[in-house]
Scaffold this motif. Structure first.
Motif: not given
Length: 160
Positions: A1-15
């Motif tokens: 759900x987080x990435x559906x709401x804010x797909x920009x975070x995809x590259x930052x999830x691990x950080x």
């Protein structure tokens, strides 16, 4: 759900901090409401980019929405916004999240004026938000060696 709401975070999830990611994932409705509130505060900014650069803006307990509103108002005062042809404060915050802290922004403007001998440090920062990183680096006794690259790569508009 987080990435559906804010797909920009995809590259930052691990950080992201695990606790922050868990909090965001556990409350998708609250996250969606927060993103909407940020879009109201910064209508012309890329809220996804802002959230990717400063994920604490997504959590009320880390960065209350009223504190974000106050930071916007103070930044507009410090930078003399709105200005003809200048980027918005939202664009500045997305490019330079440390500007969300009014004390950091104020100190950064003073240092820019001192170090670069510019007549209008606000204009200088608005056109080259990366300079705030360089000023911060300077205050931490780090080097300015690559500052020209940072200024050009973070340029939000042509310099005057």
């Amino acid at each position: 759900d987080v990435l559906r709401i804010l797909p920009t975070l995809r590259g930052r999830v691990r950080t992201l901090k695990v606790s922050r990611l868990a909090k965001l994932a556990a409350q998708p409705a609250a996250l969606a409401a927060r993103v909407t509130a940020l879009k109201v505060i910064f209508p012309d900014a890329d809220v996804g980019m802002l959230a990717a650069a400063a994920p604490e803006v997504l959590c009320e307990d880390e960065k209350p929405i009223e504190a974000i509103r106050a930071a916007r108002r103070r930044a507009e005062q410090l930078l003399g916004l709105p200005r003809e042809g200048a980027p918005s404060v939202g664009a500045l915050f997305a490019a330079q999240p440390t500007a969300l802290d009014p004390a950091m922004l104020e100190a950064g403007l003073r240092e820019v004026a001192r170090l670069f001998s510019v007549d209008d440090p606000a204009e200088f920062v608005l056109r080259r938000p990366g300079v705030l990183d360089q000023v911060e680096c300077g205050s931490r006794s780090k080097c300015f060696m690559h500052s020209a690259y940072v200024y050009e790569s973070n340029d939000l508009g042509s310099s005057s």
